[in-house]
Every structure is written in C-alpha cells, then in structure tokens.
Design a protein around this motif. Structure first.
Motif, PDB file in Angstrom:
ATOM      1  N   THR A  45       0.819  -1.221   0.000  1.00  0.00           N
ATOM      2  CA  THR A  45       0.000   0.000   0.000  1.00  0.00           C
ATOM      3  C   THR A  45       0.848   1.264   0.000  1.00  0.00           C
ATOM      4  O   THR A  45       0.342   2.347  -0.300  1.00  0.00           O
ATOM      5  CB  THR A  45      -0.917   0.039   1.243  1.00  0.00           C
ATOM      6  N   MET A  46       2.144   1.154   0.324  1.00  0.00           N
ATOM      7  CA  MET A  46       2.975   2.342   0.486  1.00  0.00           C
ATOM      8  C   MET A  46       3.072   3.169  -0.791  1.00  0.00           C
ATOM      9  O   MET A  46       3.134   4.389  -0.743  1.00  0.00           O
ATOM     10  CB  MET A  46       4.368   1.952   0.995  1.00  0.00           C
ATOM     11  N   GLU A  47       3.126   2.513  -1.938  1.00  0.00           N
ATOM     12  CA  GLU A  47       3.122   3.251  -3.211  1.00  0.00           C
ATOM     13  C   GLU A  47       1.914   2.933  -4.082  1.00  0.00           C
ATOM     14  O   GLU A  47       1.571   3.720  -4.974  1.00  0.00           O
ATOM     15  CB  GLU A  47       4.392   2.943  -4.022  1.00  0.00           C
ATOM     16  N   ALA A  48       1.277   1.781  -3.842  1.00  0.00           N
ATOM     17  CA  ALA A  48       0.251   1.315  -4.773  1.00  0.00           C
ATOM     18  C   ALA A  48      -1.160   1.787  -4.428  1.00  0.00           C
ATOM     19  O   ALA A  48      -2.071   1.608  -5.227  1.00  0.00           O
ATOM     20  CB  ALA A  48       0.272  -0.211  -4.853  1.00  0.00           C
ATOM     21  N   CYS A  49      -1.349   2.359  -3.237  1.00  0.00           N
ATOM     22  CA  CYS A  49      -2.687   2.820  -2.837  1.00  0.00           C
ATOM     23  C   CYS A  49      -2.682   4.316  -2.552  1.00  0.00           C
ATOM     24  O   CYS A  49      -1.635   4.909  -2.264  1.00  0.00           O
ATOM     25  CB  CYS A  49      -3.168   2.064  -1.594  1.00  0.00           C
TER      26      CYS A  49
END
Length: 395
Positions: free
Chosen positions: A292-296
């Motif tokens: 989730t750190m870059e993808a959300c």
C-alpha cells in the motif's frame, strides 16, 4: 499530556490533531514506517524498545528499556498524547497499565486476545467468521484423539509466541504425533491442533477502524510464503472478484465485532471450492500490507495513524498493480549492489521498483531486512522478474 491543545473531544472519543506526539511500543520496522508516514502528516513520535538504535529509534527519540519495564512505560506515557504498538507480543500487563494511565485507543483487551491462538480463534468465531476446525491440546493422549477427530494431515501450533512459521509443525502421519508434541510442548506451552486446510490461495486483508466507528479495508493481497516466511504479496489477488468482496466484508466484520481502533490484518485461506477460513489476525500494520505504500492512495501506515488519532480514514483505492517481494538477510547484499545498476528487464516491462530498507544493524539469513514494491502494468511481469532475478534463489 504533552500537546493538549492538539486534542479535541467528541463525547468520550479523542481526536489527536497534527502536532501531537505518538508513543510506539516497539521499535522495529513497522514502527519506523509508521513514524515516517506520521511525520509527514505533522505528528511527533517517541518509541520504547530494548534494542539500542532500533529501526524506529533511528528516526525518532527512543527510550531504551524492556517492554516489561513499568517505569519506562510511564516515561513513554508522559511524553505521548496517544500510544500505539507495532507488534502484538508487547507485554500485555504494561499495555493494560498504560491504558489506565494514558490514552491507548487500541486498548489492551485486543492485544490480550491476539497474543493467544485459542483466545483469538474464539473471538473470530464469536464474530460469526469461519476458522479452520481446531482442538485445544492438553497432553499427548489428547493430541492423538484430536488428530483422529480432525483427520490427517493437521497442524500443531503453540498457543503463544509463534510467527513466520515458528512454533508449529505439520503432521502427516500418526507416527509423527509424539515427536511434534515433545518439540512444541517444551516448558508446558499450551498447544492447539488445527485441521489442515487444502487451499488454492492464501490471502490477507488489512482493515482499519477508528474510535468514531468508521471502517475501511484495503484491496485483497494474495500471499506466497517460503519456509513459513512471507515472500510475495500480489495485488490484485488472482482470485475471483466475488471472493475478494467476501474477504473484505469478513475483515470489516471482524474489525467491527472486536470494537477495535487502528489496523487489523486478517490472513485467510481460500479453499478450492471458493470458501474462506481465517487463519490468523494481527492488530497492527502487517507485512502483507506493505504494497500500500506506493500502490494505494493511502498507505497502511498513514491509515493506522489516522485511525488511532480518530481522523477521517483515507481512500484505499488501488492506484497500480503491484508485487511486494521481501528482502531477507541472504538477499540484502545483492539487492543493495543492484540498486545502482540499470535494469533493462524492469524498463522493458515498465516495472517501477520502490526499495525500502529497515536499518537493522545485523543481517541474518531469514531475517526481514527490507522489501521492494514492484509497481507494474501486469503482475505477471513483476513475478517473472522476481523469478528470473537470481537474488531470491538464495533461499
């Protein structure tokens, strides 16, 4: 409290605004990433951890003391407006003390529940969520009877202390029962026997709940383990959309039933007929949520801060397909070397790697030293890159 001007009351619920200080029980990588996300939001942090120069302590002030040290816990409370924990094996007695003397929105009861597999399973069942059939084990005779009832293969686990495949044994024949019992029952540890679930996939969902009662979940992660340790998280998960919807609903249902604040990671098995069984839960950020750190739109770490501070929860929309691959001790040197070398395969498939290293002082085989989020157009391209890159063939 150190920043009372940043605290608003809504009935009996507190809202901690940016500028407040967040105390973290535990100074590992989860605390580190939590602090980095929260610092960008304007919060201050302090951590308590027994290890000098712990990963979180490298980016925040640190109280160096044992988790059971009540004096140190009170020192943390005096410096903090709100206290959270980054892993569930924090001393539950200290958490209960802090709950009385400071503000711990996650409370100690959920910590007490998730520190013990039997209590955890009963809480999950009480929420109306399915778990694999299990039996409490008192002695070897009891184990033999339970194995006959549940059928073989089955999995014997310690009720406390197990993580990353430790504290458990898969039993495939009746002859293996005595050895497994002797190995895991050392020092009188409580045991639980679970029916082995034949699954098509292992998945997890990270759900967040705030004290005001708002609940949101992140997209489903498909997880691949090697030697009991998470190797890959794949998002979107390669299971039917209907299963993904049900998994998110179950995770949100659990979060509401437990009346929790913060994050709840819910690991599940997907059976071949599309059924879902909850395997384990963790009341904190989770390895399978690092994607989730870059993808959300919102990372799990920002969401945790929002939840414990009672801010509106963030958008959990997936912005890009992603594969998260763990960097263990045996992978670290090569990962660092390759970080400065152009990679034609990544460029060819449009894969964008995002490297996160945790700052641990000692690299050991099997120890989690970091992870890479591979943002991609097609998860298969990222999986092919991991497979073709000899880094992860080292165990």
């Amino acid at each position: 409290m150190s920043n009372v001007q940043n605290l608003k009351l809504q009935g009996n619920v507190k809202t901690l605004l940016p500028g407040s200080t967040i105390g973290i029980l535990g100074g590992g990588q989860l605390g580190r990433m939590m602090a980095l996300a929260g610092t960008a939001m304007g919060y201050k942090f302090i951590t308590l951890d027994p290890t000098l120069d712990a990963p979180c302590g490298q980016v925040t002030p640190q109280i160096e003391a044992a988790y059971s040290n009540e004096e140190a816990a009170r020192k943390l409370a005096l410096a903090s407006d709100v206290i959270t924990y980054e892993f569930e094996n924090v001393d539950a007695g200290v958490a209960a003390l802090l709950e009385k003397e400071s503000y711990v929105p996650q409370g100690s009861s959920l910590l007490y529940t998730t520190q013990h597999r039997l209590r955890e399973k009963r809480a999950i069942e009480a929420a109306g969520v399915p778990v694999a059939p299990y039996r409490e084990i008192a002695d070897l005779a009891n184990l033999c009877q339970a194995a006959e009832e549940l059928g073989l293969p089955c999995v014997l686990k310690t009720a406390t202390g197990g993580y990353d495949g430790k504290g458990q044994a898969v039993i495939r024949s009746a002859e293996e029962l005595p050895a497994a019992y002797c190995e895991l029952s050392v020092s009188g540890r409580e045991l639980v026997l679970e029916k082995y679930i034949s699954f098509q996939a292992e998945i997890s969902v990270i759900a967040a709940r705030s004290p005001r009662g708002e609940v949101k979940s992140f997209p489903v992660s498909e997880n691949v383990h090697v030697n009991g340790v998470l190797h890959l998280s794949i998002v979107p998960a390669r299971v039917e959309e209907s299963i993904q919807r049900k998994a998110r609903q179950l995770a949100e249902k659990l979060a509401e039933s437990l009346n929790m604040a913060g994050l709840l990671a819910v690991e599940m098995f997907v059976t071949k007929d599309g059924g879902l069984y909850v395997n384990e839960v963790a009341p904190r950020p989770h390895n399978s949520g690092h994607y989730t750190m870059e993808a959300c739109a919102t990372s799990q770490f920002e969401q945790h801060i929002r939840a414990i501070c009672n801010l509106p929860l963030g958008d959990t929309t997936l912005l890009s397909p992603v594969v998260m691959v763990n960097v263990l001790g045996q992978h670290l040197d090569e990962v660092v070397k390759r970080a400065g070398v152009p990679d034609d395969a990544l460029n060819e498939f449009g894969i964008v790697p995002k490297l996160h290293l945790y700052g641990k002082n000692e690299s050991k085989t099997g120890r989690k030293m970091g992870h890479i989020n591979l943002l991609c157009k097609d998860v298969q391209h990222a999986l092919d890159w991991v497979e073709q890159t000899y880094i992860w063939r080292q165990g």
